[in-house]
Design a protein around this motif. Sequence first.
Motif, PDB file in Angstrom:
ATOM      1  N   GLN A 264       0.819  -1.218   0.000  1.00  0.00           N
ATOM      2  CA  GLN A 264       0.000   0.000   0.000  1.00  0.00           C
ATOM      3  C   GLN A 264       0.849   1.262   0.000  1.00  0.00           C
ATOM      4  O   GLN A 264       0.375   2.345  -0.347  1.00  0.00           O
ATOM      5  CB  GLN A 264      -0.961  -0.007   1.184  1.00  0.00           C
ATOM      6  CG  GLN A 264      -0.348  -0.240   2.529  1.00  0.00           C
ATOM      7  CD  GLN A 264      -1.414  -0.491   3.595  1.00  0.00           C
ATOM      8  OE1 GLN A 264      -2.476   0.127   3.591  1.00  0.00           O
ATOM      9  NE2 GLN A 264      -1.144  -1.412   4.494  1.00  0.00           N
ATOM     10  N   PHE A 265       2.128   1.123   0.340  1.00  0.00           N
ATOM     11  CA  PHE A 265       3.015   2.281   0.329  1.00  0.00           C
ATOM     12  C   PHE A 265       3.476   2.629  -1.093  1.00  0.00           C
ATOM     13  O   PHE A 265       4.096   3.662  -1.310  1.00  0.00           O
ATOM     14  CB  PHE A 265       4.232   2.031   1.227  1.00  0.00           C
ATOM     15  CG  PHE A 265       3.913   2.120   2.691  1.00  0.00           C
ATOM     16  CD1 PHE A 265       4.141   3.289   3.397  1.00  0.00           C
ATOM     17  CD2 PHE A 265       3.355   1.043   3.361  1.00  0.00           C
ATOM     18  CE1 PHE A 265       3.822   3.383   4.747  1.00  0.00           C
ATOM     19  CE2 PHE A 265       3.036   1.123   4.706  1.00  0.00           C
ATOM     20  CZ  PHE A 265       3.269   2.300   5.399  1.00  0.00           C
TER      21      PHE A 265
ATOM     22  N   ASN B  41       5.339   2.598   8.166  1.00  0.00           N
ATOM     23  CA  ASN B  41       6.618   2.046   7.722  1.00  0.00           C
ATOM     24  C   ASN B  41       7.701   2.223   8.786  1.00  0.00           C
ATOM     25  O   ASN B  41       7.409   2.608   9.915  1.00  0.00           O
ATOM     26  CB  ASN B  41       7.033   2.670   6.378  1.00  0.00           C
ATOM     27  CG  ASN B  41       7.238   4.173   6.475  1.00  0.00           C
ATOM     28  OD1 ASN B  41       7.347   4.745   7.573  1.00  0.00           O
ATOM     29  ND2 ASN B  41       7.307   4.831   5.332  1.00  0.00           N
ATOM     30  N   GLU B  42       8.940   1.990   8.398  1.00  0.00           N
ATOM     31  CA  GLU B  42      10.059   2.048   9.332  1.00  0.00           C
ATOM     32  C   GLU B  42      10.196   3.431   9.970  1.00  0.00           C
ATOM     33  O   GLU B  42      10.648   3.565  11.098  1.00  0.00           O
ATOM     34  CB  GLU B  42      11.353   1.690   8.590  1.00  0.00           C
ATOM     35  CG  GLU B  42      12.471   1.191   9.488  1.00  0.00           C
ATOM     36  CD  GLU B  42      12.269  -0.247   9.942  1.00  0.00           C
ATOM     37  OE1 GLU B  42      12.174  -0.430  11.171  1.00  0.00           O
ATOM     38  OE2 GLU B  42      12.201  -1.161   9.108  1.00  0.00           O
TER      39      GLU B  42
ATOM     40  N   LYS C 153       1.630   7.185   1.447  1.00  0.00           N
ATOM     41  CA  LYS C 153       1.760   8.570   0.997  1.00  0.00           C
ATOM     42  C   LYS C 153       0.439   9.193   0.558  1.00  0.00           C
ATOM     43  O   LYS C 153       0.340  10.412   0.434  1.00  0.00           O
ATOM     44  CB  LYS C 153       2.785   8.664  -0.126  1.00  0.00           C
ATOM     45  CG  LYS C 153       2.510   7.784  -1.325  1.00  0.00           C
ATOM     46  CD  LYS C 153       3.685   7.812  -2.278  1.00  0.00           C
ATOM     47  CE  LYS C 153       3.520   6.839  -3.432  1.00  0.00           C
ATOM     48  NZ  LYS C 153       4.714   6.803  -4.309  1.00  0.00           N
ATOM     49  N   TRP C 154      -0.577   8.370   0.330  1.00  0.00           N
ATOM     50  CA  TRP C 154      -1.845   8.955  -0.071  1.00  0.00           C
ATOM     51  C   TRP C 154      -2.679   9.402   1.131  1.00  0.00           C
ATOM     52  O   TRP C 154      -3.785   9.916   0.971  1.00  0.00           O
ATOM     53  CB  TRP C 154      -2.656   7.992  -0.953  1.00  0.00           C
ATOM     54  CG  TRP C 154      -2.568   6.543  -0.617  1.00  0.00           C
ATOM     55  CD1 TRP C 154      -1.683   5.642  -1.095  1.00  0.00           C
ATOM     56  CD2 TRP C 154      -3.422   5.812   0.274  1.00  0.00           C
ATOM     57  NE1 TRP C 154      -1.915   4.397  -0.560  1.00  0.00           N
ATOM     58  CE2 TRP C 154      -2.982   4.466   0.275  1.00  0.00           C
ATOM     59  CE3 TRP C 154      -4.509   6.170   1.071  1.00  0.00           C
ATOM     60  CZ2 TRP C 154      -3.587   3.479   1.036  1.00  0.00           C
ATOM     61  CZ3 TRP C 154      -5.118   5.179   1.829  1.00  0.00           C
ATOM     62  CH2 TRP C 154      -4.662   3.855   1.811  1.00  0.00           C
ATOM     63  N   PHE C 155      -2.171   9.227   2.362  1.00  0.00           N
ATOM     64  CA  PHE C 155      -2.811   9.811   3.544  1.00  0.00           C
ATOM     65  C   PHE C 155      -2.516  11.312   3.555  1.00  0.00           C
ATOM     66  O   PHE C 155      -1.374  11.718   3.351  1.00  0.00           O
ATOM     67  CB  PHE C 155      -2.245   9.202   4.834  1.00  0.00           C
ATOM     68  CG  PHE C 155      -2.873   7.896   5.241  1.00  0.00           C
ATOM     69  CD1 PHE C 155      -3.047   6.868   4.316  1.00  0.00           C
ATOM     70  CD2 PHE C 155      -3.281   7.676   6.551  1.00  0.00           C
ATOM     71  CE1 PHE C 155      -3.603   5.647   4.689  1.00  0.00           C
ATOM     72  CE2 PHE C 155      -3.849   6.462   6.930  1.00  0.00           C
ATOM     73  CZ  PHE C 155      -4.009   5.452   5.998  1.00  0.00           C
TER      74      PHE C 155
ATOM     75  N   GLU D 135       1.413  -6.103  18.427  1.00  0.00           N
ATOM     76  CA  GLU D 135       1.307  -5.273  17.228  1.00  0.00           C
ATOM     77  C   GLU D 135       2.155  -5.824  16.092  1.00  0.00           C
ATOM     78  O   GLU D 135       3.216  -6.406  16.308  1.00  0.00           O
ATOM     79  CB  GLU D 135       1.769  -3.842  17.532  1.00  0.00           C
ATOM     80  CG  GLU D 135       1.012  -3.159  18.647  1.00  0.00           C
ATOM     81  CD  GLU D 135       1.613  -1.798  18.972  1.00  0.00           C
ATOM     82  OE1 GLU D 135       2.516  -1.340  18.235  1.00  0.00           O
ATOM     83  OE2 GLU D 135       1.196  -1.193  19.983  1.00  0.00           O
ATOM     84  N   THR D 136       1.655  -5.620  14.862  1.00  0.00           N
ATOM     85  CA  THR D 136       2.452  -5.800  13.644  1.00  0.00           C
ATOM     86  C   THR D 136       2.347  -4.501  12.856  1.00  0.00           C
ATOM     87  O   THR D 136       1.401  -3.730  13.041  1.00  0.00           O
ATOM     88  CB  THR D 136       1.935  -6.975  12.790  1.00  0.00           C
ATOM     89  OG1 THR D 136       0.547  -6.767  12.487  1.00  0.00           O
ATOM     90  CG2 THR D 136       2.110  -8.297  13.506  1.00  0.00           C
ATOM     91  N   THR D 137       3.311  -4.266  11.987  1.00  0.00           N
ATOM     92  CA  THR D 137       3.307  -3.045  11.176  1.00  0.00           C
ATOM     93  C   THR D 137       3.699  -3.364   9.737  1.00  0.00           C
ATOM     94  O   THR D 137       4.261  -4.435   9.449  1.00  0.00           O
ATOM     95  CB  THR D 137       4.310  -2.008  11.721  1.00  0.00           C
ATOM     96  OG1 THR D 137       5.637  -2.540  11.589  1.00  0.00           O
ATOM     97  CG2 THR D 137       4.028  -1.662  13.178  1.00  0.00           C
ATOM     98  N   SER D 138       3.420  -2.430   8.865  1.00  0.00           N
ATOM     99  CA  SER D 138       3.849  -2.571   7.467  1.00  0.00           C
ATOM    100  C   SER D 138       5.365  -2.642   7.378  1.00  0.00           C
ATOM    101  O   SER D 138       5.911  -3.277   6.465  1.00  0.00           O
ATOM    102  CB  SER D 138       3.324  -1.398   6.635  1.00  0.00           C
ATOM    103  OG  SER D 138       1.917  -1.398   6.592  1.00  0.00           O
TER     104      SER D 138
END
Length: 853
Positions: A270-271, A365-366, A372-374, A402-405
């Motif tokens: 999605q990024f 992300n990290e 970026k579309w936010f 938790e998990t993240t992109s």
Amino acid sequence: MTAIIFIFLFIASILFAAAFTIRKRRLEKKHKNLLDIIEHEIPKVEEAFTEVSTFYNYNHYITESERLYLEEKYSDLLSSVKKALPSTEFSTHPSKEKVERFNKALTGSIDFKKINNSEFIRKQLSENSSYFDTVLPYPLDAQQREAIVSLEDNVLVISSAGSGKTMTTVGKVRYLIDVQKVDPKNILLITFTRKASESLSERLGEKDLKCRTFHKLALDIISEVTGKKPTITGSDFSAQVYHELFDNDPSFHQAIVDYILHSRYTMKSQFEYSSMQEYIEDRQKYGRQAYFKDMDGKPVFCKSDEESMICDFLGSRGVSFRYEEKYQYDMADSEHRQYCPDFSIYFTGDDGQSKRIYLEHFAVNEQGKCPKWFTEEEQLKYKEGIAWKRSIHQEKGTILIETTSAGFQRNDVFTTLAKQLTDLGVVFNPTNSTGLSRELAKQEENILNTLTAFLFLLKSQGASPDEVRKQADKKDRPMLDNIVFPFISAYNDIEGKKEEIDFTDAIIEATRLCNNGHRPDYDYILVDEFQDISKDRYRFLQSLRRQSPLTKLFCVGDDWQSIYRFAGSDMALFKQFEKYFGFTKKCLMETTYRFGEPAIERSSNFILKNPEQASKQVHSFRQDASTNLDFIPTYGPSDIARTIMEIADSIPPNKEILLIGRYSFDVRILEGTSLSVSRNNDGVYVKYGSRRMNFMTVHQSKGLECDYVIMLNCNGGSMGFPSDIADSPILKYVLSEPDSYSFSEERRVFYVGITRAKRHTWVLYDESKPSPFVGEFISLPEKQQEDTRSRITKSELCPKCHCGRIIVLRKGTAINGNPYSFQVCSNEKYGCDYHETVFVNLNSRRRPIGYKK
């Protein structure tokens, strides 16, 4: 003054006299040198000219190795002769003409060679015209004849489907024996299959001619040198190793499951999307249902691919969970809905009590940034939401993991998640669901092909797993470390214990023996189906060649039909033939004797979408030759069977119909329909009334032709056409030059499938998920969607994703008496989290969407 002038003139006269004397001596010396050259070098030229004339004449094809040999041998002599040529001393010499021809032949050897060879070809074609008309059952065409009479060190014939590759090879052998008087025992003919080898031997009928497969030739050399014939692993050895690991190594088993599940997800991160609209539209296109259901057996529709992969991770390990179940404490108020964490995970603790923990997946992300579309405001709001969720769990004393992109981008998301869960006491119990077992069985063919291809290519390159590991991208490491390298290790261990070798090992060993001096002596080596060459076979070929005079190599192949990468074939060897083998004459064979228009043009345009394929102008041998190529949508097994029957009814009973699938299991879709499927030692057949239709995979059908062909399973998806798994990107680490064009190998496989028929090919595809290849031939109708921008008015359009419709979820009345509506987006199920509470101004004429008084 007069004295000074006198002195000056005196000195000048002395200098002039000295200069004259020096010049005279130089001229005398030069004259003497020229006489010496003429006296001593011209006889050498006479001798050299005799040798040069044996090469440069219109009855001999001069090769590049011969040109370079002459150039190097006589470079000093040529340099001396060049000094004498312009001199007056040489102008009347009786050998002047011969010396000038010698100079011309070696000074402009490249052009001279071209002229010589062009005339040689012209003479051979003219003098042997009747021979080429009758040497085969049909007259050879012009391109075939030129390829046959071209006797360069290396000749690469770039052929086309149905252009008579094998028969041209037969014609070449006959020409060498009949016209060039080459002893048959000095000719080696190499094929890729035993069947082709036996067929060529039978057609040629020369008992002294050696016709072998690469494998048989390698075994013969090893046996002759060592006195012991090696034991070769069985054809199913790779499958045995795979099943040994899959059945007995839980980590390998789980890695295969994860790989298959992961292969379902074809969306970008999605990024990588520039707008939410683009992201949502892809979500609509690729779907949103996870493979595994929740603990209640309900399907799970996640709002992102990453969440779907987490769902499948949990399901494949037997973890009980629900998706977006309401939080155990009531958190709803007048402005907020009840909090629903992404995943609620249930397990039994050491005390025997049921426990519940929560898993939230955050799209950051990290650097802690959202896609970026936010918008800036949405970024802030999203981060505030993360903080709020963390604070709620801390306040209520519930456990949140938790998990993240960022974890997906680092490729450590599941390693970390597994540790978090096991540390909390969650016990994994990998599932053996029937559905997943079926999926594993379907994928096995592709996975095995990928693993075998990687192994053979690795051996061919002479590389080690450690070398590959060092250069591998992080995203490919899980596949390499958990599947590929364990398979290779087990393969080598079991092979060693059995004291067996595979055919690639045999070729590598035979190459070593040839390089050490145990080389058979051949004048010509001919290779059929050269597009299937691998790096180990390339080295084997080079080791078989005598260097002086250089053994000539004649290779025939069609790069458009290179479809055996799973067996180690490396397209770079074909595309960059000259880089690997040296100076090469390339010939084209563009006339097809199999099929006609419009299939020729349509199939050629399709394969040439890949600019790396050789450009060819394929045409039929008959202007009126006609072959149709049609694409038919189908709607399930019964409709596929009905379509096949309708096609069969339109074809005369005495004409053969061939069914082709991408995979061996494609024919199973016809089981249980009005058609019957049978299997025996001869193959697989589909029966319709008295008509029996043979079924083959595309790979099995290569080299064959039939009047009518029906292709099955030309659908999208990981097990469709193209196959995401068969064209695995990990092969780039063991290919000489990885394909840069998307699905290049699968494109060639599809091309082979649609070029088997002489009269008509029908391509059947699932109307709901057609192959993208199908979309390149016909205009597919746009997928009908309920909520498209064209049907949504401006006032109804979601202000966030710009492609969904605003929906009123509920209505109410505020404390002050003003009505309100709570609105969400119709794309909420695809990940658009737009929601808004709109209060109604009763004094305004304009009412919000969905409001009724």
